[in-house]
Design an enzyme around this catalytic site. Sequence first.
Site, short mmCIF file in Angstrom:
data_model
loop_
_atom_site.label_atom_id
_atom_site.label_comp_id
_atom_site.label_asym_id
_atom_site.label_seq_id
_atom_site.Cartn_x
_atom_site.Cartn_y
_atom_site.Cartn_z
N THR A 196 1.26 -31.24 -12.44
CA THR A 196 -0.15 -30.86 -12.47
C THR A 196 -0.43 -29.57 -11.69
O THR A 196 -1.56 -29.10 -11.68
CB THR A 196 -1.05 -32.01 -11.97
OG1 THR A 196 -2.39 -31.79 -12.39
CG2 THR A 196 -0.96 -32.16 -10.46
N GLU B 210 -7.38 -24.77 -15.66
CA GLU B 210 -7.33 -25.87 -16.64
C GLU B 210 -7.66 -25.45 -18.08
O GLU B 210 -7.00 -25.89 -19.03
CB GLU B 210 -8.25 -27.01 -16.19
CG GLU B 210 -7.69 -27.87 -15.09
CD GLU B 210 -7.72 -27.22 -13.72
OE1 GLU B 210 -7.00 -27.69 -12.81
OE2 GLU B 210 -8.47 -26.22 -13.55
N GLU C 201 -1.63 -33.20 -2.42
CA GLU C 201 -1.37 -31.76 -2.51
C GLU C 201 0.05 -31.41 -2.10
O GLU C 201 0.68 -30.53 -2.70
CB GLU C 201 -2.37 -30.99 -1.64
CG GLU C 201 -3.83 -31.15 -2.05
CD GLU C 201 -4.18 -30.47 -3.36
OE1 GLU C 201 -3.33 -29.76 -3.91
OE2 GLU C 201 -5.33 -30.64 -3.82
N ASP D 38 -8.51 -37.14 -12.85
CA ASP D 38 -7.85 -36.34 -13.88
C ASP D 38 -6.33 -36.51 -14.00
O ASP D 38 -5.81 -36.93 -15.03
CB ASP D 38 -8.20 -34.85 -13.68
CG ASP D 38 -8.10 -34.38 -12.23
OD1 ASP D 38 -7.59 -35.14 -11.39
OD2 ASP D 38 -8.51 -33.25 -11.95
N GLU E 114 -17.96 -25.18 -11.43
CA GLU E 114 -17.38 -26.47 -11.06
C GLU E 114 -18.11 -27.63 -11.75
O GLU E 114 -17.47 -28.57 -12.21
CB GLU E 114 -17.43 -26.65 -9.54
CG GLU E 114 -16.54 -25.67 -8.78
CD GLU E 114 -15.07 -26.01 -8.88
OE1 GLU E 114 -14.47 -26.39 -7.88
OE2 GLU E 114 -14.50 -25.89 -9.99
#
Length: 574
Positions: free
Chosen positions: A474, A371, A116, A257, A350
């Site tokens: 991302t 997304e 992160e 991902d 989710e």
Amino acid sequence: AAMQRFLGLLLCLWALRLPSGIGVAARGLDVASYRERVRAMFYHAYEHYLESAFPYDELRPLTCDGQDTWGSFSLTLIDALDTLLILGNVSEFQRVVNVLQEGVDFDIDVNASVFETNIRVVGGLLSAHLLSRKAGVEVEAGWPCSGPLLRMAEEAARKLLPAFQTPTGMPYGTVNLLHGVNPGETPVTCTAGIGTFIVEFATLSHLTGDPVFEDVARKALKALWKNRSDIGLVGNHIDVITAKWVAQDAGIGAGVDSYFEYLVKGAILLQDKELMSMFLEYNKAIKNYTKFDDWYLWVQMYKGTVSMPVFQSLEAYWPGLQSLIGDVDNAMRTFLNYYTVWKQFGGLPEFYNIPQGYTVDKREGYPLRPELIESAMYLYRATRDPTLLELGRDAVESIEKISKVDCGFATIKDLRDHRLDNRMESFFLAETVKYLYLLFDPDNFIHNDGSDFDVVVTPYGECVLNAGGYIFNTEAHPIDPAALHCCRKRKEEQWEVEDLMREFYSRKKTKKFILKRLPDHDEEENAKDPEDASSEKAGEKRNSKKSSHSLLSCPSQSFNSKLAVLGQVFLDNT
């Protein structure tokens, strides 16, 4: 050679633009109106963050206060910075740059997520650094190869390097910013937490000249590749000390991902055949074992048997990624599957049980993730299909109706009854609002087709910036790929430029430019005027032999008035 042409074509296709307006009139959607509504969404959330939560990481919109979540970096401010410029707010961008320089400190005793911190902090600072000049910030001499935001990004990234000191080169998931990896830290890290560094770390290496960042990112990527199963799949979590897979579920969603995403984006950003080859091999295995009726399931990584027949909201990036490799038809079919789930709930839960057609227990929430909107933005640039604008419209309507509260926008705890949670993640301003705005703003500078660009002078000469082709990390922080050629030359590039310079300067009978090192200040003052030199340099290049080294590039260049040699740009006045 085929792979080289393929990657070169990707870079060109990325900049292709269809005429604006196609498909919009067909459904009568007022794009400008929705664009302004998205702008209003941003400021409703951003201003309440400043009023109620700053300097904490995130806003708590139900109680109108703040909380630290990922390390006490004023994270929402960093994450929202480049969105400000995309919305055209240069004055606030400039103010925030000053605030961050004065207020953010990475020498703190905090346990931070390596993943992160990289995507949000390092990525956000790098993007803002590269956009600073466009935002009217007075940049220092040597930019983009130097600057305060770049130094902050480098400082943050160096705090993460101890995590990579493992026998496998795969990083720990958490690091203490003051003391390094804690002695009792778990060695189990998710796949995405290992393979999501090449975009930011390679950019850092190219801008600063220090190869350590790109080196550790590549080593981690290759370690995952080396430990894939015999059928070509990777699992969800791995022990970074022993390289043993702890969670053996293979899929394209949570925990995996952005590893796949960064193979593609790293390949485009760095023009790297090996990274793209790795992704294409994975893509074959993913299609063979996880794809069913344009859905992607979770399977056992060694056997390929289905372990979870669920769709995760994080998987919705996949159609956008497919569009980047030119697989638009498959991308649209999968996107439409995901869009049906959105229509069912007014958001993406989710987890969604595909056979049952409903949410999974305790996974009914929607934390305003980007997304599906991200994929819509990419696919709309490729197809102009108005269905993609309709997703944007539905997202605006749903988020405003369900999530908007007096102090911002709240995470939706349960899409079935619209209960809210007291959190607004920083990615809402970094990604969700940004992708929505870009979907409704076809003329944004981010969508530049190369017809507009800036020429900047660096310690290595002139280079082109802001010509488009931005690579989003991302966390949706755009990186200008041209910047990677402004500050460092690989040896083969150096040889080509040096050959040009030798011929030019021997003709000019000057000895002031010493090859194979940067000229110092006095030498720069005494060098020939680059405006006078440019046409002659260009002429020499036209007569020079083709480069012998293999580089991935577009077969034709749109810069008619420029001659660009691997990022070194010479004015052509002839």
